[in-house]
Write a protein that holds these residues in place. Structure first.
Motif, PDB file in Angstrom:
ATOM      1  N   GLU A   1      82.419  -4.820  21.760  1.00  0.00           N
ATOM      2  CA  GLU A   1      83.731  -4.917  22.414  1.00  0.00           C
ATOM      3  C   GLU A   1      83.740  -4.407  23.853  1.00  0.00           C
ATOM      4  OE1 GLU A   1      86.782  -4.793  18.634  1.00  0.00           O
ATOM      5  OE2 GLU A   1      86.056  -2.884  19.383  1.00  0.00           O
TER       6      GLU A   1
ATOM      7  N   ASP B   1      85.106 -10.073  21.643  1.00  0.00           N
ATOM      8  CA  ASP B   1      86.139  -9.661  20.700  1.00  0.00           C
ATOM      9  C   ASP B   1      85.584  -9.749  19.286  1.00  0.00           C
ATOM     10  OD1 ASP B   1      88.162  -9.214  22.566  1.00  0.00           O
ATOM     11  OD2 ASP B   1      88.625 -11.359  22.673  1.00  0.00           O
TER      12      ASP B   1
ATOM     13  N   VAL C   1      86.779 -10.341  15.460  1.00  0.00           N
ATOM     14  CA  VAL C   1      87.925 -10.778  14.662  1.00  0.00           C
ATOM     15  C   VAL C   1      87.542 -10.793  13.180  1.00  0.00           C
ATOM     16  CG1 VAL C   1      89.579 -12.645  14.231  1.00  0.00           C
ATOM     17  CG2 VAL C   1      88.826 -12.172  16.562  1.00  0.00           C
TER      18      VAL C   1
ATOM     19  N   LYS D   1      94.808 -12.448  27.405  1.00  0.00           N
ATOM     20  CA  LYS D   1      93.433 -12.009  27.146  1.00  0.00           C
ATOM     21  C   LYS D   1      92.824 -11.373  28.400  1.00  0.00           C
ATOM     22  CE  LYS D   1      89.245 -13.813  24.975  1.00  0.00           C
ATOM     23  NZ  LYS D   1      88.810 -14.808  24.016  1.00  0.00           N
TER      24      LYS D   1
ATOM     25  N   ARG E   1      94.426  -7.994  28.987  1.00  0.00           N
ATOM     26  CA  ARG E   1      93.964  -7.032  27.973  1.00  0.00           C
ATOM     27  C   ARG E   1      92.555  -6.548  28.307  1.00  0.00           C
ATOM     28  NH1 ARG E   1      90.762  -7.651  23.857  1.00  0.00           N
ATOM     29  NH2 ARG E   1      90.843  -9.923  23.704  1.00  0.00           N
ATOM     30  N   LYS E   2      91.698  -7.484  28.698  1.00  0.00           N
ATOM     31  CA  LYS E   2      90.315  -7.103  29.014  1.00  0.00           C
ATOM     32  C   LYS E   2      90.260  -6.217  30.259  1.00  0.00           C
ATOM     33  CE  LYS E   2      87.827 -10.067  26.165  1.00  0.00           C
ATOM     34  NZ  LYS E   2      86.510 -10.494  25.790  1.00  0.00           N
TER      35      LYS E   2
ATOM     36  N   ASP F   1      90.746  -2.873  29.330  1.00  0.00           N
ATOM     37  CA  ASP F   1      89.714  -2.414  28.399  1.00  0.00           C
ATOM     38  C   ASP F   1      90.288  -2.051  27.023  1.00  0.00           C
ATOM     39  OD1 ASP F   1      87.059  -2.038  27.874  1.00  0.00           O
ATOM     40  OD2 ASP F   1      87.008   0.051  28.511  1.00  0.00           O
TER      41      ASP F   1
ATOM     42  N   SER G   1      90.607  -3.354  23.168  1.00  0.00           N
ATOM     43  CA  SER G   1      89.997  -4.357  22.287  1.00  0.00           C
ATOM     44  C   SER G   1      91.077  -5.166  21.579  1.00  0.00           C
ATOM     45  CB  SER G   1      89.079  -3.688  21.264  1.00  0.00           C
ATOM     46  OG  SER G   1      89.840  -3.095  20.245  1.00  0.00           O
ATOM     47  N   LEU G   2      90.689  -6.347  21.156  1.00  0.00           N
ATOM     48  CA  LEU G   2      91.638  -7.228  20.449  1.00  0.00           C
ATOM     49  C   LEU G   2      92.147  -6.544  19.184  1.00  0.00           C
ATOM     50  CD1 LEU G   2      91.543 -10.965  20.006  1.00  0.00           C
ATOM     51  CD2 LEU G   2      91.576  -9.646  17.924  1.00  0.00           C
ATOM     52  N   ARG G   3      91.238  -5.862  18.492  1.00  0.00           N
ATOM     53  CA  ARG G   3      91.644  -5.205  17.250  1.00  0.00           C
ATOM     54  C   ARG G   3      92.628  -4.056  17.516  1.00  0.00           C
ATOM     55  NH1 ARG G   3      86.401  -3.839  13.979  1.00  0.00           N
ATOM     56  NH2 ARG G   3      85.749  -3.042  16.003  1.00  0.00           N
ATOM     57  N   GLN G   4      92.380  -3.305  18.605  1.00  0.00           N
ATOM     58  CA  GLN G   4      93.304  -2.213  18.975  1.00  0.00           C
ATOM     59  C   GLN G   4      94.687  -2.771  19.271  1.00  0.00           C
ATOM     60  OE1 GLN G   4      90.957  -0.673  22.311  1.00  0.00           O
ATOM     61  NE2 GLN G   4      91.695   1.362  21.777  1.00  0.00           N
TER      62      GLN G   4
ATOM     63  N   PRO H   1      94.452  -9.313  13.610  1.00  0.00           N
ATOM     64  CA  PRO H   1      93.527  -9.758  14.665  1.00  0.00           C
ATOM     65  C   PRO H   1      93.364 -11.287  14.720  1.00  0.00           C
ATOM     66  CG  PRO H   1      92.632  -7.837  13.566  1.00  0.00           C
ATOM     67  CD  PRO H   1      93.837  -8.254  12.775  1.00  0.00           C
TER      68      PRO H   1
ATOM     69  N   SER I   1      94.077 -13.414  18.030  1.00  0.00           N
ATOM     70  CA  SER I   1      92.971 -14.223  18.549  1.00  0.00           C
ATOM     71  C   SER I   1      93.403 -15.678  18.742  1.00  0.00           C
ATOM     72  CB  SER I   1      91.790 -14.141  17.579  1.00  0.00           C
ATOM     73  OG  SER I   1      90.792 -15.047  17.934  1.00  0.00           O
ATOM     74  N   ARG I   2      94.168 -16.192  17.783  1.00  0.00           N
ATOM     75  CA  ARG I   2      94.626 -17.587  17.866  1.00  0.00           C
ATOM     76  C   ARG I   2      95.621 -17.762  19.029  1.00  0.00           C
ATOM     77  NH1 ARG I   2      96.901 -20.386  14.010  1.00  0.00           N
ATOM     78  NH2 ARG I   2      95.509 -22.154  14.232  1.00  0.00           N
TER      79      ARG I   2
ATOM     80  N   GLU J   1      95.640 -15.884  21.804  1.00  0.00           N
ATOM     81  CA  GLU J   1      94.879 -15.754  23.053  1.00  0.00           C
ATOM     82  C   GLU J   1      94.011 -16.981  23.335  1.00  0.00           C
ATOM     83  OE1 GLU J   1      94.373 -10.974  23.735  1.00  0.00           O
ATOM     84  OE2 GLU J   1      92.612 -12.126  23.190  1.00  0.00           O
ATOM     85  N   ASN J   2      93.529 -17.604  22.283  1.00  0.00           N
ATOM     86  CA  ASN J   2      92.641 -18.746  22.483  1.00  0.00           C
ATOM     87  C   ASN J   2      93.378 -20.088  22.459  1.00  0.00           C
ATOM     88  OD1 ASN J   2      90.282 -17.170  22.843  1.00  0.00           O
ATOM     89  ND2 ASN J   2      90.230 -16.814  20.641  1.00  0.00           N
TER      90      ASN J   2
END
Lengths: 220, 125
Positions: free
Chosen positions: A41, A47, A49, B9, B12-13, B16, B18-21, B30, B34-35, B37-38
């Motif tokens: 990460e 990422d 998931v 995204k 967020r990056k 720093d 994380s996607l999970r955070q 998550p 993710s869906r 963001e993508n």
């Protein structure tokens, strides 16, 4: 797809190199349990998931995948149910990191989607299934994952430490130890490195530390 | 559908996180984040967007501006939106108004005051 041959030492060095990069940017040495999730990460900006891959990510054809690396989204997908064994989730993350480190250039060079031993390897993703573990690309990723989670120097240091703790002679090769003692060593490594029992046995075998005769017994 | 997720995204990056955070703080899964963001999922509901902006330390309008207008107006009856458009008011003002009112957490009395104020404005025309 033609996956180039890589020597064991090349894969070990690639894993160590990543670990050094991470330790440099994290500003210190890591403990025995390598934080592969943080490496993914924060060092690699991938990422993670965790999901029920078929249900939660329907736009990607995962089938019965354990994990996957999607390069275009810079994402590692991990199937939660198939990675419930302690340490298994971390191994799958390390395995997908391996694809990123060793194979991303290779994937990007593919023009069309290719069926590859029941796996789907395409320009921007690799989907990993248990049925394809013997393919070269998967073998390389597994070897890298083992080396990242259990670097040789750490394993040797840990075994020395365990021998002292168990009152064993430092010069004793593992060949001379009883099965009970070998199993205790494997269990301590499993616990301290936060990996599965299976991963420990495979790694000790790769490093030619574990007496071959004992492997089958310890495996069970 | 992609602009919102792409920007989210990137922001967020940059922070720093994380996607999970991020998903954990937002109280969503998550895979769902993710869906989004993508670009495989529409932007989430307004309260999640406000919370996202708060986590990222940015003004929420940065994210709301990237929500497709038809999606913003989804819960507002057509006759109301069309009425405003006839008066030359841009579509995005309607959801912006409702969001501001919601955020202000007005009391019954404050609602009355607001209605009176609007009525006054109307009678002057």
């Amino acid at each position: 797809m033609n996956v180039p041959y890589l020597r064991e030492s090349e894969i070990e060095n690639a894993a160590l190199n990543l670990l050094h990069r991470y330790e440099t940017s994290a500003g210190g040495t890591t403990g025995f349990a390598i934080n592969v999730e943080d490496i993914a990460e924060h060092e690699l900006e991938l990422d993670i998931v965790p999901a029920d891959l078929e249900k939660d990510i329907p736009e990607i054809d995962f089938g019965d995948a354990i994990g996957a690396l999607q390069l275009s989204d810079m994402t590692i997908y991990v199937d939660e149910e198939k990675n419930m064994v302690p340490g298994r989730f971390r191994f799958t993350v390390a395995h997908e990191i391996a694809h990123y480190e060793l194979h991303r250039m290779l994937l990007q060079s593919i023009n069309n989607q290719t069926d590859f031993f029941n796996s789907v390897v395409s320009k921007d993703k690799i989907v990993c299934r248990s049925s394809q573990q013997n393919t070269r690309i998967e073998w390389q990723a597994n070897r890298f994952a083992g080396a990242l989670l259990m670097p040789e120097r750490s394993i040797i240091m840990k075994i020395g430490d365990i021998k002292s703790r168990l009152g064993l002679n430092q010069n004793d090769a593992l060949d001379n130890l009883s099965l009970i003692e070998l199993n205790r060593i494997a269990n301590i490594i499993m616990h301290d490195f936060n990996v599965s029992h299976q991963a420990v046995i495979i790694r000790l075998n790769e490093l030619r530390i574990l007496p071959r005769m004992e492997q089958r017994v310890l495996w069970s | 559908m992609g602009c919102f997720g792409e920007r989210l995204k990137k922001l967020r990056k940059e922070k720093d996180i994380s996607l999970r955070q991020m998903a954990k703080i937002l109280g969503i899964t998550p895979p769902y984040l993710s869906r989004i963001e993508n670009g495989h999922e529409h932007p989430p509901k307004a309260e999640h967007i406000s919370k996202m902006a708060e986590i990222l330390g940015i003004d929420e309008s940065v994210l709301f501006e990237l929500v497709p207008t038809d999606l913003k107006n989804k819960r507002i009856p057509d006759e109301i939106v069309e009425g405003y458009q006839k008066d030359g008011v841009s579509k995005k003002k309607v959801p912006e108004f409702f969001r501001s009112v919601k955020k202000a957490k007005l009391t019954e009395e404050e609602w009355d005051e607001l209605i009176e104020e609007v009525k006054k404005k109307g009678s002057k025309k």
